[in-house]
Design a protein around this motif. Structure first.
Motif, PDB file in Angstrom:
ATOM      1  N   LYS A   8       4.898  42.852  17.214  1.00 38.73           N
ATOM      2  CA  LYS A   8       5.301  41.920  18.238  1.00 38.73           C
ATOM      3  C   LYS A   8       5.172  40.661  17.779  1.00 38.73           C
ATOM      4  CE  LYS A   8       3.075  42.839  22.408  1.00 38.73           C
ATOM      5  NZ  LYS A   8       1.934  42.820  23.408  1.00 38.73           N
ATOM      6  N   GLY A   9       5.866  39.689  18.602  1.00 31.73           N
ATOM      7  CA  GLY A   9       5.791  38.280  18.008  1.00 31.73           C
ATOM      8  C   GLY A   9       6.612  37.202  19.340  1.00 31.73           C
ATOM      9  N   ILE A  10       6.550  36.017  18.950  1.00 31.34           N
ATOM     10  CA  ILE A  10       7.110  35.178  19.982  1.00 31.34           C
ATOM     11  C   ILE A  10       8.297  34.615  19.464  1.00 31.34           C
ATOM     12  CG2 ILE A  10       6.491  33.149  21.073  1.00 31.34           C
ATOM     13  CD1 ILE A  10       3.632  33.622  20.849  1.00 31.34           C
ATOM     14  N   VAL A  11       9.443  34.248  20.453  1.00 30.58           N
ATOM     15  CA  VAL A  11      10.601  33.846  19.890  1.00 30.58           C
ATOM     16  C   VAL A  11      10.542  32.510  19.767  1.00 30.58           C
ATOM     17  CG1 VAL A  11      12.998  33.683  20.613  1.00 30.58           C
ATOM     18  CG2 VAL A  11      11.856  35.827  20.986  1.00 30.58           C
ATOM     19  N   ILE A  12      11.007  32.048  18.484  1.00 27.43           N
ATOM     20  CA  ILE A  12      10.965  30.441  18.108  1.00 27.43           C
ATOM     21  C   ILE A  12      12.291  29.845  18.029  1.00 27.43           C
ATOM     22  CG2 ILE A  12       8.740  30.536  17.113  1.00 27.43           C
ATOM     23  CD1 ILE A  12      10.072  30.332  14.248  1.00 27.43           C
ATOM     24  N   SER A  13      13.370  30.702  18.071  1.00 25.41           N
ATOM     25  CA  SER A  13      14.667  30.210  18.034  1.00 25.41           C
ATOM     26  C   SER A  13      15.184  30.214  19.452  1.00 25.41           C
ATOM     27  CB  SER A  13      15.508  31.265  17.435  1.00 25.41           C
ATOM     28  OG  SER A  13      15.383  32.651  18.074  1.00 25.41           O
ATOM     29  N   ASP A  14      16.176  29.209  19.640  1.00 22.66           N
ATOM     30  CA  ASP A  14      16.743  28.925  20.943  1.00 22.66           C
ATOM     31  C   ASP A  14      18.225  29.549  21.327  1.00 22.66           C
ATOM     32  OD1 ASP A  14      16.975  27.789  23.553  1.00 22.66           O
ATOM     33  OD2 ASP A  14      17.067  25.586  22.749  1.00 22.66           O
ATOM     34  N   LYS A  15      18.272  30.231  21.905  1.00 19.56           N
ATOM     35  CA  LYS A  15      19.862  30.759  22.160  1.00 19.56           C
ATOM     36  C   LYS A  15      20.549  29.882  23.091  1.00 19.56           C
ATOM     37  CE  LYS A  15      18.921  33.582  26.244  1.00 19.56           C
ATOM     38  NZ  LYS A  15      19.600  32.994  27.347  1.00 19.56           N
ATOM     39  N   ILE A  16      19.761  28.907  23.852  1.00 17.35           N
ATOM     40  CA  ILE A  16      20.575  27.846  24.464  1.00 17.35           C
ATOM     41  C   ILE A  16      21.076  26.816  23.843  1.00 17.35           C
ATOM     42  CG2 ILE A  16      20.192  26.185  26.514  1.00 17.35           C
ATOM     43  CD1 ILE A  16      18.275  27.999  27.816  1.00 17.35           C
ATOM     44  N   GLY A  17      20.245  26.377  22.771  1.00 22.66           N
ATOM     45  CA  GLY A  17      20.635  25.143  21.835  1.00 22.66           C
ATOM     46  C   GLY A  17      21.960  25.638  21.057  1.00 22.66           C
ATOM     47  N   LYS A  18      22.170  26.970  20.674  1.00 23.98           N
ATOM     48  CA  LYS A  18      23.016  27.741  20.034  1.00 23.98           C
ATOM     49  C   LYS A  18      23.303  27.347  18.617  1.00 23.98           C
ATOM     50  CE  LYS A  18      25.986  28.230  24.128  1.00 23.98           C
ATOM     51  NZ  LYS A  18      27.306  28.015  24.843  1.00 23.98           N
ATOM     52  N   ASN A  19      22.046  26.815  17.876  1.00 28.95           N
ATOM     53  CA  ASN A  19      22.081  26.644  16.533  1.00 28.95           C
ATOM     54  C   ASN A  19      21.678  27.590  15.707  1.00 28.95           C
ATOM     55  OD1 ASN A  19      22.799  24.525  14.488  1.00 28.95           O
ATOM     56  ND2 ASN A  19      20.538  24.191  14.316  1.00 28.95           N
ATOM     57  N   ILE A  20      22.088  28.769  16.309  1.00 32.01           N
ATOM     58  CA  ILE A  20      21.882  29.982  15.702  1.00 32.01           C
ATOM     59  C   ILE A  20      22.959  31.026  16.036  1.00 32.01           C
ATOM     60  CG2 ILE A  20      20.031  31.025  17.282  1.00 32.01           C
ATOM     61  CD1 ILE A  20      18.565  32.059  14.981  1.00 32.01           C
ATOM     62  N   ASP A  21      23.074  32.143  15.493  1.00 27.61           N
ATOM     63  CA  ASP A  21      24.116  33.160  15.768  1.00 27.61           C
ATOM     64  C   ASP A  21      23.623  33.788  17.037  1.00 27.61           C
ATOM     65  OD1 ASP A  21      26.718  34.877  14.723  1.00 27.61           O
ATOM     66  OD2 ASP A  21      25.007  36.238  15.579  1.00 27.61           O
ATOM     67  N   ALA A  22      24.627  34.194  17.971  1.00 23.00           N
ATOM     68  CA  ALA A  22      24.171  34.705  19.338  1.00 23.00           C
ATOM     69  C   ALA A  22      23.470  36.038  18.933  1.00 23.00           C
ATOM     70  CB  ALA A  22      25.268  34.839  20.202  1.00 23.00           C
ATOM     71  N   LYS A  23      23.766  36.887  18.116  1.00 19.69           N
ATOM     72  CA  LYS A  23      23.164  38.160  17.736  1.00 19.69           C
ATOM     73  C   LYS A  23      21.827  37.942  16.872  1.00 19.69           C
ATOM     74  CE  LYS A  23      27.503  40.421  17.481  1.00 19.69           C
ATOM     75  NZ  LYS A  23      28.380  41.420  16.588  1.00 19.69           N
TER      76      LYS A  23
ATOM     77  N   LEU B 290      17.163  37.068  24.676  1.00 19.42           N
ATOM     78  CA  LEU B 290      15.714  36.620  24.151  1.00 19.42           C
ATOM     79  C   LEU B 290      15.669  35.110  24.471  1.00 19.42           C
ATOM     80  CD1 LEU B 290      14.827  38.966  21.395  1.00 19.42           C
ATOM     81  CD2 LEU B 290      14.296  39.239  23.753  1.00 19.42           C
ATOM     82  N   SER B 291      14.675  34.634  25.002  1.00 20.98           N
ATOM     83  CA  SER B 291      14.578  32.802  25.260  1.00 20.98           C
ATOM     84  C   SER B 291      13.621  32.375  24.361  1.00 20.98           C
ATOM     85  CB  SER B 291      14.387  32.630  26.738  1.00 20.98           C
ATOM     86  OG  SER B 291      15.697  33.180  27.070  1.00 20.98           O
TER      87      SER B 291
ATOM     88  N   ASP C  85      19.666  29.112  -3.009  1.00 32.47           N
ATOM     89  CA  ASP C  85      19.462  28.279  -3.954  1.00 32.47           C
ATOM     90  C   ASP C  85      18.420  27.289  -3.434  1.00 32.47           C
ATOM     91  OD1 ASP C  85      21.290  29.483  -5.778  1.00 32.47           O
ATOM     92  OD2 ASP C  85      22.893  28.696  -4.735  1.00 32.47           O
ATOM     93  N   GLY C  86      18.039  27.460  -2.340  1.00 37.16           N
ATOM     94  CA  GLY C  86      17.171  26.272  -1.745  1.00 37.16           C
ATOM     95  C   GLY C  86      16.514  26.725  -0.360  1.00 37.16           C
ATOM     96  N   VAL C  87      16.529  25.617   0.581  1.00 37.76           N
ATOM     97  CA  VAL C  87      15.605  25.986   1.816  1.00 37.76           C
ATOM     98  C   VAL C  87      16.135  25.143   2.770  1.00 37.76           C
ATOM     99  CG1 VAL C  87      13.703  24.367   1.255  1.00 37.76           C
ATOM    100  CG2 VAL C  87      13.428  26.304   2.842  1.00 37.76           C
ATOM    101  N   LEU C  88      16.237  25.491   3.845  1.00 39.45           N
ATOM    102  CA  LEU C  88      16.762  24.763   5.114  1.00 39.45           C
ATOM    103  C   LEU C  88      15.703  24.593   5.990  1.00 39.45           C
ATOM    104  CD1 LEU C  88      20.148  26.535   5.701  1.00 39.45           C
ATOM    105  CD2 LEU C  88      19.883  24.323   4.805  1.00 39.45           C
ATOM    106  N   LEU C  89      15.766  23.527   6.771  1.00 39.91           N
ATOM    107  CA  LEU C  89      14.698  23.343   7.999  1.00 39.91           C
ATOM    108  C   LEU C  89      15.764  22.875   9.317  1.00 39.91           C
ATOM    109  CD1 LEU C  89      12.163  23.153   8.966  1.00 39.91           C
ATOM    110  CD2 LEU C  89      11.850  20.697   8.435  1.00 39.91           C
ATOM    111  N   ASN C  90      16.081  24.074  10.062  1.00 46.06           N
ATOM    112  CA  ASN C  90      16.804  23.956  11.181  1.00 46.06           C
ATOM    113  C   ASN C  90      16.414  23.569  12.424  1.00 46.06           C
ATOM    114  OD1 ASN C  90      18.941  24.526   9.251  1.00 46.06           O
ATOM    115  ND2 ASN C  90      19.124  26.729   9.597  1.00 46.06           N
ATOM    116  N   ILE C  91      16.884  22.826  13.068  1.00 41.67           N
ATOM    117  CA  ILE C  91      16.283  22.147  14.437  1.00 41.67           C
ATOM    118  C   ILE C  91      16.844  23.148  15.588  1.00 41.67           C
ATOM    119  CG2 ILE C  91      16.059  19.879  13.815  1.00 41.67           C
ATOM    120  CD1 ILE C  91      18.640  19.286  15.678  1.00 41.67           C
TER     121      ILE C  91
END
Length: 508
Positions: free
Chosen positions: A68-83, A106-107, A226-232
């Motif tokens: 169990k967890g809490i969704v921290i990505s945002d499907k409305i913002g679409k800065n992540i794949d829809a799947k 998931l919202s 090779d590194g790390v990202l910080l994605n909004i």
């Protein structure tokens, strides 16, 4: 005959009895209790601990795994794949990337329970991912939940990228370096440390403006090979200051080579060809950003400056660390006479005043002060890899067109903030090339107001790019007669950001 009948009769009843016994045995088997299955509710931390190889299937006899967890990505913002969704523990101690087999619903803020038995954990590009998860295995158990981001530093994100992958973090005041738009891969810088942030093609906010300055930046940590990202997730993750910010990024500047206030050209009307910049076009009535803002150095020698465009695939010397856009380039210069005095222990001259090129910010003489409420100036710049020949204006003759090689032991440049009466208010020195540096000068209006009280009048402010007192070449120019110029380390400026506590009158 009778005996035969009796035998058949006996066999008949024996068969019936055997059938009954078998039926009784089957009934007993059918009614035997089924094997007990244990439901195991795992934390995301425990789930990720099971990833002990490149691919692991979550299978164990008699156990049904759930997480169990809490969704921290945002499907409305679409800065992540829809799947794809990112799910974090409620305490944000761990998070995981979930790739579904189809687009999910998931919202942001949904509390989700995932059935993960017989599903795969894979290690991919530095991340642990739940891969190929059926959409119907996710059950929303609550909505509107929040996860508190970890307040941290860029350096700590880089150090902890594996442990923090898939968690929500926040960093402090800084600025993005790029084209001014949310597009492609951006760089976010705080002081001397930077981290990249990716904007997905098709993001809801793609190609909109990002703020020139931010007071904070929240995002999801995504480890890479090779590194790390910080994605909004959306633009609410980028906090704007409650001030008035004006960015000179030179996108509207006319390209060419300039000397003092005019473009160097073969014709005589050089002073009619003045530098035009982004802010000049936007606020033409402001003396701060007027056409005379690039000035000669303090000795009165002609300063050499350039607005250049770097295009995609360019072979420009600075292309290796820049993006495709316009840049302002300053070439610190001085006369050989003044330059020779730098090495004299009793010399009268200082590099920031005389071995330099400057940008003038003029306050005006009237009732209105052009710099009223000026809180800060931020300059993003680097030691340029350009050569003297790259600054060769039309009609100029270069004595040393190759320039000596850069030596960090003796070469370098400084960014200085000073006044028209020779006061050096703030300076930062650098000893490298091709590395973006961020310089911020704060509390400017207060400092100028304090100086104004000494009876010398209203101070103008200058942003000066001065060279270390190590001559890197000599330039002859025939503008208005022949000048011989000692040349220092060239500087490339990406942007200059002006922050006001109140809206200036010229911006109305």
């Amino acid at each position: 005959m009778t005996k035969i009948k009796n035998a058949k009769f006996c066999l008949f009843w024996a068969a019936i009895t055997l059938t009954g016994l078998m039926a009784c045995k089957k009934d007993k088997q059918d009614t035997a209790p089924a094997q007990k299955v244990e439901t195991v509710n795992m934390s995301i931390t425990d789930l990720k601990a099971k990833s002990t190889s490149a691919a692991v299937t979550l299978t164990e006899t008699g156990k049904l795994f759930k997480v169990k967890g809490i969704v921290i990505s945002d499907k409305i913002g679409k800065n992540i794949d829809a799947k794809t969704a990112v799910i974090a523990q409620a305490d944000n101690a761990a998070g995981i990337i979930v790739n579904f087999t189809a687009a999910h619903n998931l919202s942001l803020g949904d509390e989700v329970e995932l059935g993960v038995s017989n599903q795969k954990l894979v290690q991919q590009n530095g991340e642990i991912i739940l891969d190929g998860i059926p959409v119907d295995s996710a059950k929303t158990t609550a909505t509107g939940k929040t996860v508190t981001p970890k307040q941290t530093t860029i350096a700590d994100i880089i150090s902890n990228k594996a442990a923090w992958d898939g968690t929500l973090v926040a960093v402090g005041e800084g600025l993005f370096t790029g084209t001014g738009k949310y597009h492609g891969t951006l760089t976010y810088t705080i002081g001397t440390t930077s981290i990249q942030s990716e904007i997905a093609g098709g993001a809801a906010f793609e190609n909109t403006d990002y703020p020139g300055l931010t007071t904070g930046f929240t995002g999801i940590v995504r480890a890479t090979k090779d590194g790390v990202l910080l994605n909004i997730r959306n633009t609410d993750d980028v906090k704007k200051p409650e001030t008035f910010v004006y960015v000179e990024d030179f996108s509207g500047a006319k390209t060419g080579i300039y000397t003092g206030l005019g473009t160097i050209a073969a014709d005589a009307d050089i002073y009619d060809k003045l530098i035009t910049t982004t802010l000049t076009n936007t606020y033409p009535n402001s003396p701060i950003f007027g056409t005379g803002w690039v000035r000669n150095n303090r000795k009165g020698v002609t300063a050499i400056n350039r607005i250049k465009t770097i295009t995609s695939g360019s072979n420009d010397p600075d292309a290796s660390f820049t993006t495709a856009k316009n840049y302002y380039c300053a070439l610190p210069t001085s006369t050989p006479f003044v330059f020779s005095d730098f090495s004299d222990p009793n010399g009268r001259f200082t590099a920031w005043e005389y071995f330099c090129t400057s940008i003038g910010l003029f306050r005006g003489a009237g009732e209105d002060d052009n710099l009223k409420g000026l809180k800060s100036i931020t300059v993003v710049c680097a030691g340029s890899k350009m050569k003297i020949a790259d600054f060769d204006p039309e009609g100029a003759v270069s004595k040393d067109a190759t320039m000596t090689g850069f030596d960090p032991g003796k070469d370098g440049f400084a960014v200085n903030f000073g006044t028209n009466v020779g006061e050096n208010l703030y300076a930062v020195n650098f000893k490298d090339q091709g590395v973006w540096q961020t310089v911020k000068f704060d509390s400017i209006a207060d400092k100028l107001a304090a100086l104004d009280k000494d009876g010398k009048g209203r101070r103008d402010l200058y942003i000066t790019f001065s060279s270390a007192p190590s001559q890197r070449g000599t330039l002859f120019t025939n503008l208005n007669g022949e000048w011989e110029l000692a040349v220092g380390t060239p500087v490339i400026i990406d942007k200059i950001i002006f922050e006001f506590t109140e809206k200036p009158f010229w911006a109305k």
